[in-house]
Design a protein around this motif. Structure first.
Motif, PDB file in Angstrom:
ATOM      1  N   TRP A   1     -14.336   2.004  47.814  1.00 55.19           N
ATOM      2  CA  TRP A   1     -14.226   3.391  48.240  1.00 55.19           C
ATOM      3  C   TRP A   1     -14.846   3.636  49.613  1.00 55.19           C
ATOM      4  CZ3 TRP A   1     -11.294   7.004  46.065  1.00 55.19           C
ATOM      5  CH2 TRP A   1     -10.895   6.829  44.740  1.00 55.19           C
ATOM      6  N   LEU A   2     -15.848   2.867  49.982  1.00 55.09           N
ATOM      7  CA  LEU A   2     -16.564   3.137  51.221  1.00 55.09           C
ATOM      8  C   LEU A   2     -15.655   3.044  52.449  1.00 55.09           C
ATOM      9  CD1 LEU A   2     -19.891   1.225  50.417  1.00 55.09           C
ATOM     10  CD2 LEU A   2     -19.385   3.660  50.133  1.00 55.09           C
ATOM     11  N   PRO A   3     -14.975   1.905  52.691  1.00 60.13           N
ATOM     12  CA  PRO A   3     -14.082   1.859  53.862  1.00 60.13           C
ATOM     13  C   PRO A   3     -12.845   2.727  53.694  1.00 60.13           C
ATOM     14  CG  PRO A   3     -13.884  -0.156  52.595  1.00 60.13           C
ATOM     15  CD  PRO A   3     -15.031   0.595  51.998  1.00 60.13           C
TER      16      PRO A   3
ATOM     17  N   VAL B   1     -17.359  -0.518  45.798  1.00 61.76           N
ATOM     18  CA  VAL B   1     -17.526  -0.628  47.250  1.00 61.76           C
ATOM     19  C   VAL B   1     -16.208  -0.453  47.987  1.00 61.76           C
ATOM     20  CG1 VAL B   1     -19.540  -2.130  47.020  1.00 61.76           C
ATOM     21  CG2 VAL B   1     -17.271  -3.147  47.225  1.00 61.76           C
TER      22      VAL B   1
ATOM     23  N   LEU C   1     -12.626   5.704  52.239  1.00 61.87           N
ATOM     24  CA  LEU C   1     -12.975   7.071  52.607  1.00 61.87           C
ATOM     25  C   LEU C   1     -13.290   7.188  54.097  1.00 61.87           C
ATOM     26  CD1 LEU C   1     -15.223   7.980  49.545  1.00 61.87           C
ATOM     27  CD2 LEU C   1     -13.006   8.990  50.112  1.00 61.87           C
ATOM     28  N   ALA C   2     -13.969   6.177  54.643  1.00 58.11           N
ATOM     29  CA  ALA C   2     -14.360   6.243  56.055  1.00 58.11           C
ATOM     30  C   ALA C   2     -13.155   6.101  56.980  1.00 58.11           C
ATOM     31  CB  ALA C   2     -15.391   5.158  56.356  1.00 58.11           C
TER      32      ALA C   2
ATOM     33  N   VAL D   1     -13.461   8.584  42.228  1.00 61.84           N
ATOM     34  CA  VAL D   1     -14.753   8.017  42.624  1.00 61.84           C
ATOM     35  C   VAL D   1     -15.675   7.878  41.414  1.00 61.84           C
ATOM     36  CG1 VAL D   1     -16.792   8.359  44.066  1.00 61.84           C
ATOM     37  CG2 VAL D   1     -14.525   8.952  44.943  1.00 61.84           C
TER      38      VAL D   1
END
Length: 290
Positions: free
Chosen positions: A268-270, A266, A272-273, A23
């Motif tokens: 990483w956002l989906p 960006v 990780l989620a 990250v």
């Protein structure tokens, strides 16, 4: 071999330091470059990431399922693909994604050869989908990219011939994907490429610059050749090649670096989620069963 792969992936999942490092690498570059730009707006990126998430976490798993005659559900493929994307971001060259998908398929009862064929076919159809999208968009990929795709296809054929004679047990025993499945995979892959172009356009627009669609596709297609060299997400040779492609199309260096860095961050956002939550639920279920 599979035992070593599972041990490696398990170590990756348990390594908080590796997650933090991955990250950090993706966030340092935009933090350094964005303040140097005269105007930065987050709204174009937010508009671009929504269709990209649909393409990455819905169209790509459906393409993989269409090319995998294993009888597994859509939900299974959606979760396995989301998990693999998180592992891919954590490993150089995104290699962890393919290893995890192969592992998940073998755990579901598929043979090793069939699992490798499934992931390999999905990768090949994804690359061909880039070419289909380039033709539809009215542009052409660099000659080096076309030559590389042909070279990879020849190498795959040679490997299959050698394995058939020396190690036939490693080859798939199930049926190959039918032409209808290949056509469906190409269509889904072309749709995914459109969402990638939308995300890159949004990332570039957030820096105050823009390019025609054909220039975006050409730069992205040229960068795929550098993807053969492994590197960390956000600072890989493919990211560097994409920056050079944007600069060659007329984008200032600082804006090109910032746009590629934002696109990498960006992602990483989906991951990780969706992927992180799926892995967490899977681990809890395993602990409860134990």
């Amino acid at each position: 071999m599979l035992v070593r792969i599972r041990a490696f992936l398990g170590a990756v999942l348990r390594s908080r330091m590796l997650l933090a490092l991955g990250v950090l690498v993706s966030l340092v570059v935009p933090v350094v470059t964005l303040p140097r730009l005269p105007a930065v707006s987050p709204w174009p990126v937010l508009l671009g990431i929504v269709p990209w998430v649909v393409g990455k976490y819905l169209l790509c798993p459906l393409r993989w399922r269409a090319l995998t005659p294993a009888g597994l559900t859509r939900r299974w493929h959606l979760r396995a693909y989301a998990e693999s994307e998180l592992l891919g971001l954590l490993t150089p060259g995104h290699v962890g994604a393919d290893l995890w998908r192969i592992t998940r398929l073998t755990r579901a009862g598929l043979g090793r050869g069939d699992a490798v064929l499934s992931v390999g076919t999905d990768r090949l159809v994804g690359a061909l989908g880039l070419g289909v999208f380039a033709v539809v968009a009215g542009t052409s990929l660099p000659l080096s990219t076309v030559v590389a795709a042909i070279g990879v296809s020849v190498v795959v054929v040679v490997i299959v011939v050698v394995l058939r004679r020396l190690r036939p047990g490693l080859l798939p025993i199930g049926p190959l994907p039918p032409p209808r499945a290949l056509a469906q995979g190409l269509a889904l892959s072309a749709g995914y490429q459109l969402t990638i172009a939308g995300l890159l356009l949004g990332s570039l627009a957030s820096t105050g610059h823009s390019l025609p669609l054909w220039a975006i596709v050409g730069a992205f297609g040229a960068s795929q050749l550098a993807g053969a060299i492994p590197g960390p997400h956000g600072a890989s040779p493919r990211d560097g090649a994409l920056v050079l492609g944007l600069v060659a199309a007329g984008v200032p260096v600082a804006a090109a670096v910032a746009a590629v860095a934002v696109q990498a961050a960006v992602a990483w956002l989906p991951a990780l989620a969706l992927g992180g939550s799926s892995l967490l639920l899977r681990r809890r279920a395993a602990l409860a069963a134990a």
